[in-house]
Scaffold this active site. Structure first.
Site, PDB file in Angstrom:
ATOM      1  N   ARG A 237      62.624 103.301  50.669  1.00 44.97           N
ATOM      2  CA  ARG A 237      61.332 102.497  50.835  1.00 44.97           C
ATOM      3  C   ARG A 237      60.315 103.269  51.876  1.00 44.97           C
ATOM      4  O   ARG A 237      61.346 103.681  52.528  1.00 44.97           O
ATOM      5  CB  ARG A 237      60.808 100.746  52.023  1.00 44.97           C
ATOM      6  CG  ARG A 237      61.635 100.493  50.699  1.00 44.97           C
ATOM      7  CD  ARG A 237      60.247  99.930  49.075  1.00 44.97           C
ATOM      8  NE  ARG A 237      60.550  98.304  48.869  1.00 44.97           N
ATOM      9  CZ  ARG A 237      60.774  98.463  47.224  1.00 44.97           C
ATOM     10  NH1 ARG A 237      61.456 100.055  46.545  1.00 44.97           N
ATOM     11  NH2 ARG A 237      60.999  97.837  46.745  1.00 44.97           N
ATOM     12  N   GLU A 266      51.510 102.907  50.232  1.00 40.10           N
ATOM     13  CA  GLU A 266      50.989 103.178  49.206  1.00 40.10           C
ATOM     14  C   GLU A 266      50.546 102.416  48.343  1.00 40.10           C
ATOM     15  O   GLU A 266      49.432 101.681  48.428  1.00 40.10           O
ATOM     16  CB  GLU A 266      52.516 102.998  47.958  1.00 40.10           C
ATOM     17  CG  GLU A 266      53.189 103.459  48.726  1.00 40.10           C
ATOM     18  CD  GLU A 266      55.005 103.424  47.679  1.00 40.10           C
ATOM     19  OE1 GLU A 266      54.646 102.693  47.376  1.00 40.10           O
ATOM     20  OE2 GLU A 266      56.048 103.885  47.930  1.00 40.10           O
ATOM     21  N   HIS A 285      56.075 106.295  43.552  1.00 36.86           N
ATOM     22  CA  HIS A 285      57.452 105.220  43.156  1.00 36.86           C
ATOM     23  C   HIS A 285      57.107 104.813  41.584  1.00 36.86           C
ATOM     24  O   HIS A 285      57.024 103.703  41.124  1.00 36.86           O
ATOM     25  CB  HIS A 285      56.561 104.173  44.150  1.00 36.86           C
ATOM     26  CG  HIS A 285      57.504 102.825  44.440  1.00 36.86           C
ATOM     27  ND1 HIS A 285      56.757 101.542  45.520  1.00 36.86           N
ATOM     28  CD2 HIS A 285      58.594 102.728  44.311  1.00 36.86           C
ATOM     29  CE1 HIS A 285      58.369 101.797  45.483  1.00 36.86           C
ATOM     30  NE2 HIS A 285      58.758 101.753  44.473  1.00 36.86           N
TER      31      HIS A 285
HETATM   32  C1  8YV Z   1      59.415  98.735  42.554  1.00 34.37           C
HETATM   33  C2  8YV Z   1      61.130  99.144  43.224  1.00 34.37           C
HETATM   34  O1  8YV Z   1      58.563  98.156  43.176  1.00 34.37           O
HETATM   35  O2  8YV Z   1      62.151  97.276  42.564  1.00 34.37           O
HETATM   36  C3  8YV Z   1      61.916  97.649  42.762  1.00 34.37           C
HETATM   37  O3  8YV Z   1      62.190  97.491  44.050  1.00 34.37           O
HETATM   38  O4  8YV Z   1      61.269  99.656  44.003  1.00 34.37           O
HETATM   39  C4  8YV Z   1      60.491  99.121  41.606  1.00 34.37           C
HETATM   40  O5  8YV Z   1      60.748  99.164  40.552  1.00 34.37           O
HETATM   41  C5  8YV Z   1      58.385  97.569  41.343  1.00 34.37           C
HETATM   42  O6  8YV Z   1      59.214  97.418  39.700  1.00 34.37           O
HETATM   43  C6  8YV Z   1      56.981  97.903  41.842  1.00 34.37           C
HETATM   44  O7  8YV Z   1      56.270  97.516  40.851  1.00 34.37           O
END
Ligand code: 8YV
Length: 326
Positions: A237, A266, A285
């Site tokens: 993150r 983001e 992301h």
């Molecule tokens: C995305 C992720 O956040 O699953 C997670 O923790 O970082 C990613 O898959 C998510 O799917 C955004 O919509």
């Protein structure tokens, strides 16, 4: 009367159809300043919410007196206040496992792209600058046979280690809250303290969940410990990194380059310094973002909702206490 589920993120039709067999759906393709007021109105008698990224905290929960399930369509759940949800006996769920390989592919791809400067060289070719054999100013660095330090050796970290060890003959170091016996046995991953990992790795890959303990885990001191020719990759993150410290480390040549899939804000602000830095590769992301995997995640999230709505234990329940005190 059917229970009411608010879906607040764009979901495939088959996922909506599945939920609709059991519950009434109120559907928002996304939440923004235009849709948020109606979302809050719907929340007043909602039994479940389903989406990702929305901050679910005390303030929001005060507006949702009937809520029983919060289903996150992601493995990360740093957007959920688990303590507050548990206090209110609301079940929180996520979508682990189904995204492990896809996310590991993304992060390893980002590592390769950064090491071999692929996005920069793609722009070089397409802008018509390729008029002779390239010189050493455009050379990258090798990935194979180097040392990869993985901070956060969960399931996705282990899938990255697998690629690195079996495909690229890399030495693996890792740092984690607990030892990962499978990664040690199968991919020769060596447990290391953070300092040693930073000092000896050619690639440092951050994969930890965001928690109060991991917030700004990578800051000035940590980047200074890294080798000057090392590359930093963030697949966790944005907030696990002190972005200002990373920018300084890159500008001062304390590290060679960075590949980033996640950011503090983001979408990233259009004037963010990363966007003009040649030695930074950015992705929006996309860790889990393939059609197949996003469908699997959405279906798993829907199953979590349906189980909870039917009074069953959701397959990916995060706050098990809520179930146990039932
Ligand atoms: C995305 C992720 O956040 O699953 C997670 O923790 O970082 C990613 O898959 C998510 O799917 C955004 O919509």
């Amino acid at each position: 009367m059917k229970q009411k589920v608010i879906v607040y993120k764009k979901m495939p039709k088959e996922v909506l159809d599945l939920i609709q067999k059991h519950c009434e759906i109120v559907y928002f393709e996304n939440i923004d300043e235009n849709t948020y007021p109606s979302f809050l109105t719907e929340l007043k008698d909602a039994d479940a919410i389903f989406g990702s990224g929305l901050r679910v905290d005390k303030e929001l929960l005060e507006q949702a007196p009937q809520l029983k399930v919060v289903s996150n369509a992601s493995v990360g759940y740093d957007n959920l206040d688990i303590i507050e949800l548990t206090k209110r006996k609301i079940m929180a769920t996520n979508t682990p496992e189904v995204l492990n390989d896809t996310t590991a592919d993304t992060i390893f791809g980002l590592l390769l792209a950064t090491a071999r400067r692929m996005p920069e060289l793609d722009r070089y070719v397409k802008s018509g600058q390729w008029d002779r054999t390239i010189g050493e100013d455009l050379f990258g660095v090798d990935v194979h046979h180097k040392t990869l330090g993985i901070i956060g050796m969960g399931k996705i970290g282990a899938a990255i280690a697998k690629r690195a060890h079996l495909g690229f003959d890399m030495n693996i170091l890792y740092h984690n809250r607990s030892r990962n016996a499978q990664a040690e046995a199968s991919y020769h991953a060596k447990y290391s303290d953070l300092e040693e990992l930073l000092q000896t790795s050619d690639f440092v890959c951050l994969m930890t969940p965001l928690t109060p303990e991991t917030e700004k885990l990578m800051g000035e001191k940590e980047f200074k410990l890294m080798k000057k020719e090392a590359i930093f990759i963030n697949g966790s993150r944005g907030k696990t990194v002190d972005e200002a410290a990373l920018i300084r480390a890159l500008q001062n040549g304390e590290i060679l380059a960075a590949g980033l899939d996640v950011f503090v804000q983001e979408p990233i602000q259009p004037d963010h310094p990363f966007l003009t830095m040649k030695n930074v590769v950015t992705l929006p992301h996309i860790g889990s973002a393939t059609a197949e995997t996003r469908l699997k995640m959405a279906l798993l999230g829907a199953k979590n909702i349906i189980a909870g709505m039917q009074g069953n234990r959701p397959p990916c329940l995060l706050n098990k206490e809520v179930w146990e005190i039932k």
